[in-house]
Design an enzyme around this catalytic site. Structure first.
Site, PDB file in Angstrom:
ATOM      1  N   LYS A 171       0.286 -19.924  -0.226  1.00 17.96           N
ATOM      2  CA  LYS A 171      -0.364 -18.787   0.521  1.00 17.96           C
ATOM      3  C   LYS A 171      -1.670 -18.863   0.297  1.00 17.96           C
ATOM      4  O   LYS A 171      -2.685 -18.817   1.385  1.00 17.96           O
ATOM      5  CB  LYS A 171       0.470 -17.475   0.469  1.00 17.96           C
ATOM      6  CG  LYS A 171      -0.120 -16.479   1.336  1.00 17.96           C
ATOM      7  CD  LYS A 171       0.489 -15.067   1.143  1.00 17.96           C
ATOM      8  CE  LYS A 171      -0.107 -14.195   2.010  1.00 17.96           C
ATOM      9  NZ  LYS A 171       0.553 -12.900   1.559  1.00 17.96           N
ATOM     10  N   GLU A 177      -0.831 -23.820 -10.882  1.00 17.48           N
ATOM     11  CA  GLU A 177       0.366 -25.082 -10.931  1.00 17.48           C
ATOM     12  C   GLU A 177       0.241 -25.782  -9.709  1.00 17.48           C
ATOM     13  O   GLU A 177       0.288 -27.067  -9.786  1.00 17.48           O
ATOM     14  CB  GLU A 177       1.519 -24.216 -10.920  1.00 17.48           C
ATOM     15  CG  GLU A 177       2.060 -23.364 -12.457  1.00 17.48           C
ATOM     16  CD  GLU A 177       1.537 -21.857 -12.285  1.00 17.48           C
ATOM     17  OE1 GLU A 177       0.515 -21.478 -11.343  1.00 17.48           O
ATOM     18  OE2 GLU A 177       2.331 -21.076 -12.878  1.00 17.48           O
ATOM     19  N   GLY A 232       4.520 -14.017   0.221  1.00 16.23           N
ATOM     20  CA  GLY A 232       4.868 -15.064  -0.160  1.00 16.23           C
ATOM     21  C   GLY A 232       6.440 -15.161  -0.380  1.00 16.23           C
ATOM     22  O   GLY A 232       7.132 -16.195   0.173  1.00 16.23           O
ATOM     23  N   ARG A 233       7.091 -14.216  -0.988  1.00 18.08           N
ATOM     24  CA  ARG A 233       8.525 -14.335  -0.943  1.00 18.08           C
ATOM     25  C   ARG A 233       9.400 -14.139   0.131  1.00 18.08           C
ATOM     26  O   ARG A 233      10.490 -14.270   0.122  1.00 18.08           O
ATOM     27  CB  ARG A 233       9.068 -13.455  -2.204  1.00 18.08           C
ATOM     28  CG  ARG A 233       8.427 -11.941  -2.111  1.00 18.08           C
ATOM     29  CD  ARG A 233       8.854 -11.154  -3.253  1.00 18.08           C
ATOM     30  NE  ARG A 233       8.179  -9.672  -3.215  1.00 18.08           N
ATOM     31  CZ  ARG A 233       6.940  -9.465  -3.483  1.00 18.08           C
ATOM     32  NH1 ARG A 233       5.933 -10.433  -3.802  1.00 18.08           N
ATOM     33  NH2 ARG A 233       6.434  -8.249  -3.168  1.00 18.08           N
ATOM     34  N   GLU A 318      10.264  -9.148  -7.920  1.00 16.61           N
ATOM     35  CA  GLU A 318       8.798  -9.190  -7.631  1.00 16.61           C
ATOM     36  C   GLU A 318       8.535  -7.893  -6.485  1.00 16.61           C
ATOM     37  O   GLU A 318       7.531  -7.278  -6.525  1.00 16.61           O
ATOM     38  CB  GLU A 318       8.481 -10.517  -7.168  1.00 16.61           C
ATOM     39  CG  GLU A 318       6.971 -10.637  -6.963  1.00 16.61           C
ATOM     40  CD  GLU A 318       6.349 -12.010  -6.797  1.00 16.61           C
ATOM     41  OE1 GLU A 318       5.886 -12.853  -7.707  1.00 16.61           O
ATOM     42  OE2 GLU A 318       6.207 -12.504  -5.745  1.00 16.61           O
ATOM     43  N   HIS A 348      33.476 -18.564 -16.223  1.00 14.63           N
ATOM     44  CA  HIS A 348      33.498 -19.282 -17.339  1.00 14.63           C
ATOM     45  C   HIS A 348      32.329 -19.199 -18.169  1.00 14.63           C
ATOM     46  O   HIS A 348      32.110 -19.956 -19.341  1.00 14.63           O
ATOM     47  CB  HIS A 348      33.785 -20.720 -17.139  1.00 14.63           C
ATOM     48  CG  HIS A 348      35.039 -20.999 -16.472  1.00 14.63           C
ATOM     49  ND1 HIS A 348      36.440 -20.835 -16.909  1.00 14.63           N
ATOM     50  CD2 HIS A 348      35.237 -21.068 -14.923  1.00 14.63           C
ATOM     51  CE1 HIS A 348      37.282 -21.015 -15.827  1.00 14.63           C
ATOM     52  NE2 HIS A 348      36.623 -21.093 -14.735  1.00 14.63           N
ATOM     53  N   LYS A 460      -1.886 -14.224 -15.914  1.00 19.65           N
ATOM     54  CA  LYS A 460      -2.635 -15.428 -15.186  1.00 19.65           C
ATOM     55  C   LYS A 460      -4.030 -15.447 -15.951  1.00 19.65           C
ATOM     56  O   LYS A 460      -4.571 -16.419 -16.419  1.00 19.65           O
ATOM     57  CB  LYS A 460      -2.712 -15.152 -13.879  1.00 19.65           C
ATOM     58  CG  LYS A 460      -1.461 -15.602 -13.178  1.00 19.65           C
ATOM     59  CD  LYS A 460      -1.554 -15.623 -11.718  1.00 19.65           C
ATOM     60  CE  LYS A 460      -0.259 -15.509 -10.791  1.00 19.65           C
ATOM     61  NZ  LYS A 460      -0.394 -15.206  -9.553  1.00 19.65           N
TER      62      LYS A 460
HETATM   63  O1  F6P Z   1       2.290 -15.199  -8.902  1.00 20.14           O
HETATM   64  C1  F6P Z   1       3.175 -14.738  -8.089  1.00 20.14           C
HETATM   65  C2  F6P Z   1       3.079 -15.190  -6.791  1.00 20.14           C
HETATM   66  O2  F6P Z   1       1.791 -14.628  -6.372  1.00 20.14           O
HETATM   67  C3  F6P Z   1       4.088 -15.157  -5.672  1.00 20.14           C
HETATM   68  O3  F6P Z   1       4.069 -13.895  -5.263  1.00 20.14           O
HETATM   69  C4  F6P Z   1       3.982 -16.239  -4.752  1.00 20.14           C
HETATM   70  O4  F6P Z   1       5.125 -16.499  -4.115  1.00 20.14           O
HETATM   71  C5  F6P Z   1       3.450 -17.548  -5.934  1.00 20.14           C
HETATM   72  O5  F6P Z   1       2.787 -16.734  -6.680  1.00 20.14           O
HETATM   73  C6  F6P Z   1       3.038 -18.577  -5.179  1.00 20.14           C
HETATM   74  O6  F6P Z   1       1.774 -18.204  -4.689  1.00 20.14           O
HETATM   75  P1  F6P Z   1       0.904 -18.919  -3.728  1.00 20.14           P
HETATM   76  O7  F6P Z   1       2.155 -19.295  -2.318  1.00 20.14           O
HETATM   77  O8  F6P Z   1      -0.067 -18.265  -3.117  1.00 20.14           O
HETATM   78  O9  F6P Z   1       0.794 -20.148  -4.170  1.00 20.14           O
END
Ligand code: F6P
Length: 498
Positions: A171, A177, A232-233, A318, A348, A460
C-alpha cells in the site's frame, strides 16, 4: 450448571447458509437482552451505518474505512467527498479480468508483500487449492514476505526466471522488507539473463503510492491502484487479491467478492439480534467481562484454512490491540491475544490447556459441512473430523467429574460453532468478511479505532540505528539515545563473531 442449558433455537442463527451456534457460551436469554442493550448503548447500529456511508470512522487518520466498496459488485454508488468511488473500483476489476485473459505461458508468479499485503491472498490461494476440481492453470504462486533470505532462496530455486512474473504489493510502497525483496528478485531476473524489457514486462505493482512504484521501475500499465481508504489488513478485496484471479480465474475472484458482499449486506441490514458479526463480537465481550479472558482461539476444522488464524491475528490484534480509545482515554478492554491452527491437529497440541488449564480461552470452532477433497476416503474422514470438532466443544462445555483430580475436566469453557455449507471462493469471502465486520464491531463496542496501527512504527524507527551499528562491525558500541545498554551489549555480541 453446565453451559449446555440454554436452548438450541435461541442460540442458533444463520446468514447466507452460514450457521452460528452460540449454545456453549453460557449466555441465557436475559444475558442476551443485556448484551444487545449494551451494543445499542455503544451505538453499534450507527457505527455500521457510518462505516458503509464512508464517514471518517478512522478518526486518527481522518479517513473512511471503505473496504466494503471493493466488494460492492452491484456498484451502488459509494461517495467520498461527493465523488463515487465505484467507477475506479470497477475499472480495476476490468483490468484484472483483461490480465487474466492474457496470462499465458507463465510458470511462476512471485507475490512480494508483507502483513496485509500478504496474508489475505496467501490464505485464499492455500484455501482454494483444496476445492475439488479447481483449475490452478498449472502455475506456481509463490509468496515472498520475510526479509529472511531463506524464503527468497526457497522460491528462487523453484521458479523459472524467463516465465516468471513478479507482483510487488505494498500500500505504502515504502515497506523495507518488500522493497529489498523486490530488488533481490529483479537482480535474480537480471542475473538469469532476462533483458531490461523482459524485466519491465514481468514486473507488476499493486499500491496506493503510484509515484513510488514508477520510481521503482514498474511501468504505468502494470500498476494496479488501490486507495488510502482501504486499510492494509482489509485489502485482499482490492488488486492485492490479484493472485486469486490469476491462479483460479477472474470468476473465482468475483465469487470471493460476492461472498463478502453478501456478508456485508447481512451486516448492514440484519437487526443486531440476528446479526452474525455482532453476535460473535458480543460473545467475546461477554467472556471478557465475565471471565476477564486474555486470549481466544480460532480453530478451523479444515486443513485448507490453516492460514486463517494467521490472517485473523493481524486483523484483530493490529486493529484492536490498543490501550486507548478514540478519544485517547485508557480502555478497560481491547483485543485479546488470538491464536489457532487447523483441527484436528490442534487437538494434539494445545487443547490440553483448553480443557484443564487455569485460563479460560473461548474458541471459535469453524467447520465445513462438505468434505474438502474428492478422495474416496473423503466422506469417512470428514465424518471423523466433524465428530472431533463437536466432541471437543461438548467436552469443554460440560467437563467431567472424577475421583482423581488429575482426571477432572472443569468444563464451562465457552465456544462458538460456525458452520459453512462448503469451502469455495464464495464462502471463503463470506467468512473473511464476517470476521472483518466482527472486528470492526468489537472496535465499536470498545470505542477503539480499528483502522490505524500506530504501534507498529516505533520498532521500525529503532531498527535503523541498530542496523547501522551492526554494519559497523564494531564490538564496542556504547549505549546512546537510540540504543540502550542491553541492546548495545547484544550488538557487541553479534559483532564479536564477525
Ligand atoms: O507494519 C505494519 C503494516 O503497516 C501493516 O499494517 C501492513 O499490512 C504492512 O505493514 C504492509 O504495509 P504495505 O502494504 O504498505 O507494504
Amino acid at each position: 450448571m453446565s453451559l449446555q442449558a440454554h436452548s438450541a433455537s435461541q442460540n442458533l442463527h444463520s446468514a447466507i447458509d452460514i450457521a452460528l451456534d452460540t449454545a456453549y457460551q453460557g449466555i441465557d436469554a436475559n444475558g442476551w437482552v443485556k448484551l444487545f442493550a449494551q451494543a445499542r448503548k455503544s451505538k453499534v447500529e450507527q457505527f455500521i451505518v457510518d462505516m458503509f456511508a464512508g464517514k471518517h470512522i478512522n478518526n486518527s487518520e481522518d479517513r473512511p474505512a471503505l473496504h466494503s466498496a471493493l466488494r460492492n459488485l452491484t456498484k451502488t454508488p459509494v461517495l467520498i467527498n461527493d465523488s463515487d468511488v465505484m467507477p475506479a473500483v470497477s475499472e480495476v476489476w476490468h483490468r484484472i479480468e483483461a490480465l487474466c485473459n492474457k496470462w499465458v505461458g507463465v510458470t511462476d508468479v512471485i507475490h512480494i508483500g508483507i502483513g496485509g499485503s500478504d496474508f489475505g491472498p496467501r490464505l485464499a490461494i492455500e484455501a482454494l487449492a483444496h476445492v475439488p476440481g479447481i483449475d490452478s492453470r498449472g502455475m506456481r504462486m509463490h509468496f515472498l514476505a520475510n526479509i529472511d533470505t531463506a524464503e527468497l532462496a526457497r522460491i528462487l530455486v523453484r521458479a523459472q526466471p524467463h516465465s516468471t512474473r513478479v507482483i510487488v504489493v505494498s500500500k505504502s510502497f515504502t515497506t523495507l522488507e518488500t522493497s529489498m525483496n523486490a530488488k533481490a528478485v529483479v537482480a535474480w531476473l537480471k542475473d538469469s539473463g532476462c533483458t531490461k524489457s523482459q524485466i519491465a514486462h514481468a514486473l507488476y505493482a499493486v499500491t496506493a503510492n503510484i509515484p513510488a512504484a514508477k520510481e521503482f521501475g514498474v511501468e504505468e500499465d502494470n500498476i494496479y491502484p488501490f486507495w488510502d481508504w482501504v486499510g492494509g489488513r482489509y485489502s485482499v478485496w482490492s488488486a492485492v487479491g490479484l493472485p486469486i484471479a490469476l491462479q483460479y480465474g477472474f470468476e473465482t475472484f468475483q465469487q470471493f467478492l460476492a461472498g463478502a458482499e453478501a456478508m456485508d449486506l447481512h451486516f448492514k441490514n440484519a437487526p443486531l439480534e440476528e446479526n452474525l458479526p455482532v453476535i460473535m463480537a458480543l460473545t467475546l465481550l461477554y467472556q471478557q467481562e465475565k471471565h476477564d479472558i486474555k486470549a481466544y482461539a480460532a480453530i478451523p476444522y479444515a486443513d485448507a484454512l490453516d492460514w486463517f488464524p494467521k490472517w485473523l491475528q493481524q486483523l484483530d490484534m493490529e486493529s484492536n490491540g490498543k490501550s486507548v480509545d478514540r478519544d485517547g482515554k485508557p480502555v478497560k478492554h481491547s483485543s485479546p491475544v488470538v491464536f489457532g491452527s487447523a483441527g484436528s491437529n490442534a487437538q494434539h497440541s494445545y487443547f490440553q490447556l483448553f480443557h484443564q488449564g487455569t485460563e479460560i480461552i473461548p474458541i471459535d470452532f469453524i467447520a465445513v459441512r462438505e468434505p474438502m477433497s474428492d478422495r474416496p476416503e473423503a466422506v469417512a474422514h470428514h465424518r471423523i473430523l466433524l465428530s472431533n470438532c463437536l466432541a471437543q466443544a461438548q467436552a469443554l462445555a460440560n467437563g467431567k467429574t472424577a475421583s482423581n483430580p488429575n482426571d477432572v475436566y472443569p468444563g464451562k469453557r465457552p465456544s462458538n460453532l460456525l458452520l459453512l455449507p462448503k469451502l469455495n471462493a464464495f464462502y471463503l469471502g463470506a467468512l473473511l468478511a464476517l470476521y472483518e465486520n466482527r472486528t470492526a464491531t468489537l472496535g465499536a463496542l470498545w470505542n477503539i479505532n480499528s483502522f490505524d496501527q500506530p504501534g507498529v512504527e516505533y520498532g521500525k524507527v529503532l531498527a535503523k540505528p541498530i542496523e547501522k551499528a551492526l554494519t559497523s562491525h564494531q564490538n564496542n558500541i556504547a549505549a546512546s539515545d537510540d540504543i540502550d545498554a542491553v541492546t548495545a551489549a547484544r550488538i557487541n555480541l553479534l559483532n564479536s563473531n564477525n
